[in-house]
Design a protein around this motif. Structure first.
Motif, PDB file in Angstrom:
ATOM      1  N   SER A  73       0.835  -1.210   0.000  1.00 45.00           N
ATOM      2  CA  SER A  73       0.000   0.000   0.000  1.00 45.00           C
ATOM      3  C   SER A  73       0.862   1.249   0.000  1.00 45.00           C
ATOM      4  CB  SER A  73      -0.925   0.010   1.224  1.00 45.00           C
ATOM      5  OG  SER A  73      -1.822  -1.073   1.198  1.00 45.00           O
ATOM      6  N   ARG A  74       1.870   1.265   0.848  1.00 44.21           N
ATOM      7  CA  ARG A  74       2.746   2.433   0.905  1.00 44.21           C
ATOM      8  C   ARG A  74       3.505   2.625  -0.396  1.00 44.21           C
ATOM      9  NH1 ARG A  74       5.447   1.624   6.938  1.00 44.21           N
ATOM     10  NH2 ARG A  74       3.604   2.181   8.173  1.00 44.21           N
ATOM     11  N   ALA A  75       3.942   1.518  -1.009  1.00 47.69           N
ATOM     12  CA  ALA A  75       4.655   1.615  -2.282  1.00 47.69           C
ATOM     13  C   ALA A  75       3.759   2.208  -3.359  1.00 47.69           C
ATOM     14  CB  ALA A  75       5.155   0.234  -2.704  1.00 47.69           C
ATOM     15  N   LEU A  76       2.502   1.751  -3.426  1.00 48.10           N
ATOM     16  CA  LEU A  76       1.571   2.258  -4.439  1.00 48.10           C
ATOM     17  C   LEU A  76       1.283   3.742  -4.240  1.00 48.10           C
ATOM     18  CD1 LEU A  76      -0.863  -0.769  -4.632  1.00 48.10           C
ATOM     19  CD2 LEU A  76       0.408   0.198  -6.563  1.00 48.10           C
ATOM     20  N   VAL A  77       1.103   4.153  -2.999  1.00 48.53           N
ATOM     21  CA  VAL A  77       0.851   5.573  -2.730  1.00 48.53           C
ATOM     22  C   VAL A  77       2.068   6.412  -3.123  1.00 48.53           C
ATOM     23  CG1 VAL A  77       0.485   7.257  -0.890  1.00 48.53           C
ATOM     24  CG2 VAL A  77      -0.842   5.157  -0.918  1.00 48.53           C
ATOM     25  N   SER A  78       3.260   5.952  -2.773  1.00 47.96           N
ATOM     26  CA  SER A  78       4.475   6.694  -3.107  1.00 47.96           C
ATOM     27  C   SER A  78       4.714   6.742  -4.613  1.00 47.96           C
ATOM     28  CB  SER A  78       5.680   6.059  -2.406  1.00 47.96           C
ATOM     29  OG  SER A  78       5.555   6.164  -1.017  1.00 47.96           O
ATOM     30  N   LEU A  79       4.496   5.611  -5.296  1.00 45.01           N
ATOM     31  CA  LEU A  79       4.676   5.580  -6.756  1.00 45.01           C
ATOM     32  C   LEU A  79       3.649   6.458  -7.445  1.00 45.01           C
ATOM     33  CD1 LEU A  79       5.442   1.776  -7.279  1.00 45.01           C
ATOM     34  CD2 LEU A  79       7.038   3.679  -7.610  1.00 45.01           C
ATOM     35  N   ALA A  80       2.424   6.455  -6.926  1.00 47.76           N
ATOM     36  CA  ALA A  80       1.393   7.312  -7.508  1.00 47.76           C
ATOM     37  C   ALA A  80       1.749   8.784  -7.330  1.00 47.76           C
ATOM     38  CB  ALA A  80       0.043   7.016  -6.862  1.00 47.76           C
ATOM     39  N   ALA A  81       2.311   9.125  -6.175  1.00 53.22           N
ATOM     40  CA  ALA A  81       2.733  10.508  -5.939  1.00 53.22           C
ATOM     41  C   ALA A  81       3.868  10.892  -6.880  1.00 53.22           C
ATOM     42  CB  ALA A  81       3.164  10.679  -4.487  1.00 53.22           C
ATOM     43  N   GLN A  82       4.795   9.957  -7.082  1.00 57.03           N
ATOM     44  CA  GLN A  82       5.909  10.213  -7.999  1.00 57.03           C
ATOM     45  C   GLN A  82       5.405  10.370  -9.431  1.00 57.03           C
ATOM     46  OE1 GLN A  82       8.831   7.077  -8.273  1.00 57.03           O
ATOM     47  NE2 GLN A  82      10.445   8.510  -8.812  1.00 57.03           N
ATOM     48  N   TYR A  83       4.450   9.517  -9.824  1.00 57.00           N
ATOM     49  CA  TYR A  83       3.870   9.589 -11.166  1.00 57.00           C
ATOM     50  C   TYR A  83       3.166  10.933 -11.368  1.00 57.00           C
ATOM     51  CZ  TYR A  83       0.847   8.490 -15.147  1.00 57.00           C
ATOM     52  OH  TYR A  83       0.192   8.527 -16.359  1.00 57.00           O
ATOM     53  N   ALA A  84       2.413  11.372 -10.355  1.00 57.37           N
ATOM     54  CA  ALA A  84       1.708  12.654 -10.461  1.00 57.37           C
ATOM     55  C   ALA A  84       2.699  13.806 -10.558  1.00 57.37           C
ATOM     56  CB  ALA A  84       0.788  12.842  -9.261  1.00 57.37           C
ATOM     57  N   ALA A  85       3.796  13.738  -9.799  1.00 55.59           N
ATOM     58  CA  ALA A  85       4.803  14.791  -9.852  1.00 55.59           C
ATOM     59  C   ALA A  85       5.474  14.826 -11.229  1.00 55.59           C
ATOM     60  CB  ALA A  85       5.845  14.554  -8.754  1.00 55.59           C
ATOM     61  N   ASP A  86       5.763  13.636 -11.768  1.00 54.40           N
ATOM     62  CA  ASP A  86       6.368  13.571 -13.103  1.00 54.40           C
ATOM     63  C   ASP A  86       5.424  14.154 -14.152  1.00 54.40           C
ATOM     64  OD1 ASP A  86       8.623  12.432 -12.092  1.00 54.40           O
ATOM     65  OD2 ASP A  86       8.046  10.370 -12.579  1.00 54.40           O
ATOM     66  N   GLN A  87       4.135  13.816 -14.066  1.00 51.95           N
ATOM     67  CA  GLN A  87       3.156  14.339 -15.023  1.00 51.95           C
ATOM     68  C   GLN A  87       3.066  15.861 -14.941  1.00 51.95           C
ATOM     69  OE1 GLN A  87       1.184  12.530 -17.390  1.00 51.95           O
ATOM     70  NE2 GLN A  87       2.816  11.092 -16.854  1.00 51.95           N
ATOM     71  N   ALA A  88       3.082  16.382 -13.703  1.00 49.92           N
ATOM     72  CA  ALA A  88       3.019  17.839 -13.534  1.00 49.92           C
ATOM     73  C   ALA A  88       4.243  18.509 -14.129  1.00 49.92           C
ATOM     74  CB  ALA A  88       2.893  18.175 -12.047  1.00 49.92           C
ATOM     75  N   ALA A  89       5.418  17.893 -13.941  1.00 55.05           N
ATOM     76  CA  ALA A  89       6.648  18.457 -14.491  1.00 55.05           C
ATOM     77  C   ALA A  89       6.637  18.431 -16.012  1.00 55.05           C
ATOM     78  CB  ALA A  89       7.849  17.665 -13.953  1.00 55.05           C
ATOM     79  N   GLN A  90       6.108  17.345 -16.592  1.00 59.38           N
ATOM     80  CA  GLN A  90       6.030  17.251 -18.061  1.00 59.38           C
ATOM     81  C   GLN A  90       5.063  18.281 -18.634  1.00 59.38           C
ATOM     82  OE1 GLN A  90       5.158  13.202 -19.133  1.00 59.38           O
ATOM     83  NE2 GLN A  90       6.922  12.390 -17.990  1.00 59.38           N
ATOM     84  N   GLN A  91       3.948  18.483 -17.957  1.00 66.92           N
ATOM     85  CA  GLN A  91       2.994  19.501 -18.416  1.00 66.92           C
ATOM     86  C   GLN A  91       3.613  20.881 -18.356  1.00 66.92           C
ATOM     87  OE1 GLN A  91      -0.571  19.104 -16.132  1.00 66.92           O
ATOM     88  NE2 GLN A  91      -1.066  17.070 -16.949  1.00 66.92           N
ATOM     89  N   ALA A  92       4.359  21.164 -17.282  1.00 68.78           N
ATOM     90  CA  ALA A  92       5.026  22.459 -17.164  1.00 68.78           C
ATOM     91  C   ALA A  92       6.045  22.635 -18.282  1.00 68.78           C
ATOM     92  CB  ALA A  92       5.703  22.566 -15.798  1.00 68.78           C
TER      93      ALA A  92
END
Length: 536
Positions: free
Chosen positions: A332-351
């Protein structure tokens, strides 16, 4: 503690005790368990210190029972929070089999000090705690099931699992061997049940002795003298004033295997892409240095020790039962952390895309993305922590034998794992006796019930001779009670040790005069030690 393992196996108990004092920054439950166990193995003169430490651990276990039960019995959200947030803290949650062995060890200490009544209290407490432990385990299982259900309904954590079989590379065979599978659970200890029955029988409590014997038989039906004991229970109770010594021999051998962190790379699906995360789980090492006693002899009679408790297997069973919680928490913790990392990467790509469209330098966006990835990377490191602490000075196996012997001094002979044969004289009294042997590689500790050297009365007598304003002298040959084993600053811990402390100060200065001027009176019948022939 792992560094001190070899010292302990060699029976170097002084350095092991020093290692415990150094290893623990926080004097928690585990500290008192480890130190109390090593002190008792140093010999009868250290039994009072050992008992005081173990009683301090007992008070903390009582507090743990209350707080943990409250956590897992709360609402659905409370149970979920408990499962997902549990981790390493300065406090220590004792394992179920450790709670049982704490009562057993305290009972053996009380017997060494001639406190059969206090040993019976520990036997009763063990039965009471067993019910609470059973409820606690059931509550944990229910909490894991509820939390897994909740995680499956959450889009982010839908891939979470509680099944260790779904984690590729975990050595499940170490938790699923034949001996572990044969156990009913991780906390019912046949040796402790039989000792409980023996203690109750010695006090004439047939109605309390019988359940202990029956439970021991249920858990280890292959042990022959378990069945004999219950068959002869009524006749033994009727013949309380025995003309012989009824001796129970308890032999501890082997060493608890280490529990170590084990890292595994696991793939999770995030946003349609496979992401790799490193998970950490506890792994219990393979058993080593097992030893079955080959020769144990009292006088000219050979005992036949039988394996009555496999504590190594109980530890594996406990870890097996705890794995669903470990796996669910880590995944569960791994999925939450990976999802947060994925969201951060997506935000950086959009920027970055916006900056490119505006013909601006995308260096800032790249830095933002790198920082976001770094932060979530640290988050993944944080989940790779697992609590591998355990009561490491416990034996791996317990053997027992019961035999009738003539009253008086008797030579005890036994063979060690190294092959060396040792002998010493033990004094058997009329009625019930317990002889405890802890075997190391090339030496052993022997403790007997009603051992004069373990009785605290003579140790504490000098304190009555000192004025209140002067320092209290320490008896020769007995270490002063270290400050570290004073109870925690709470009323419950202090009151738990008050009875023992009061017991240590029972003798009075004028005892010799009151006993007709005897220079060395027997503390039970008040006659001089030399002519005393009573079985006391």
């Amino acid at each position: 503690m792992n560094d001190a393992k070899e010292q302990f196996k060699n029976g170097d108990l002084q350095n092991t005790a020093a290692a415990i004092q150094t290893a623990f920054k926080d004097k928690n439950t585990l500290y008192y368990l480890e130190l109390g166990e090593v002190q008792r193995l140093q010999g009868p003169t250290q039994i009072p210190n050992s008992t005081q430490n173990l009683l301090a651990a007992d008070q903390l276990v009582s507090r743990w029972e209350i707080t943990t039960s409250d956590k897992v019995r709360r609402s659905f959200s409370g149970a979920s929070s408990y499962v997902l947030s549990e981790g390493v803290s300065s406090e220590y949650d004792p394992k179920p089999y450790e709670v049982t062995l704490l009562s057993q060890t305290l009972a053996l200490n009380h017997l060494s000090q001639g406190r059969w009544d206090d040993a019976m209290v520990e036997a009763k407490k063990m039965a009471q705690r067993e019910k609470l432990i059973e409820e606690l385990i059931q509550s944990k299982v229910a909490a894991v099931l509820k939390t897994e259900q909740e995680q499956q309904n959450n889009q982010t954590t839908r891939g979470a699992t509680s099944r260790i079989q779904e984690i590729n590379g975990y050595p499940i065979n170490l938790l699923d061997d034949e001996e572990t599978r044969s156990l009913k659970n991780s906390y019912q200890n046949p040796a402790a049940y039989y000792l409980s029955g023996f203690i109750h029988e010695s006090q004439g409590e047939a109605s309390l002795a019988a359940p202990g014997y029956r439970l021991a038989i249920e858990l280890r039906p292959q042990v022959s003298f378990f069945k004999t004991s219950i068959a002869k229970l009524d006749s033994n109770i009727a013949n309380q004033k025995k003309s012989f010594a009824d001796a129970l021999i308890v032999i501890d051998t082997g060493y608890m295997p280490k529990i170590t962190p084990y890292q595994i790379s696991q793939t999770f699906n995030i946003g349609g892409n496979s992401k790799l995360a490193t998970l950490t789980f506890p792994v219990i090492e393979k058993s080593t240095e097992r030893y079955k006693p080959t020769l144990v002899q009292l006088g000219d009679r050979a005992a036949n020790p039988e394996l009555v408790a496999n504590i190594d297997a109980m530890a594996r069973k406990n870890l097996h039962d705890e794995m669903p919680g470990y796996v669910l928490r880590a995944s569960s913790r791994a999925l939450v952390s990976l999802a947060a990392q994925y969201a951060a990467d997506q935000a950086a790509q959009q920027a970055a895309r916006r900056n490119n469209q505006n013909n601006q330098n995308n260096g800032t966006a790249a830095i933002v993305g790198a920082i976001a990835g770094l932060i979530t990377g640290y988050g993944l490191q944080a989940i790779n922590v697992t609590d591998t602490r355990h009561w490491s000075t416990l034996p791996a196996q317990t053997y027992m034998a019961r035999m009738g012997m003539p009253i008086g001094p008797t030579v005890l002979k036994y063979t060690l794992p190294s092959g060396a044969t040792l002998s010493q004289t033990v004094n058997l009294v009329g009625g019930y006796n317990v002889i405890y042997i802890r075997m190391f590689r090339n030496r052993a500790t022997v403790l007997t019930s009603n051992d004069p050297a373990a009785l605290p009365a003579k140790v504490m007598t000098p304190t009555l001779q000192a004025p209140a304003t002067q320092a209290v002298p320490t008896a020769v040959g007995v270490s002063p009670l270290p400050a570290v084993i004073q109870p925690k600053p709470q009323e419950g811990a202090f009151e738990g040790l008050k009875k023992l402390w009061g017991g240590l100060q029972e003798p009075k200065l004028d005892e010799g005069a009151a006993n007709g001027g005897n220079a060395n009176p027997c503390q039970y019948c008040n006659t001089d030690i030399e002519p005393c022939i009573n079985p006391c």
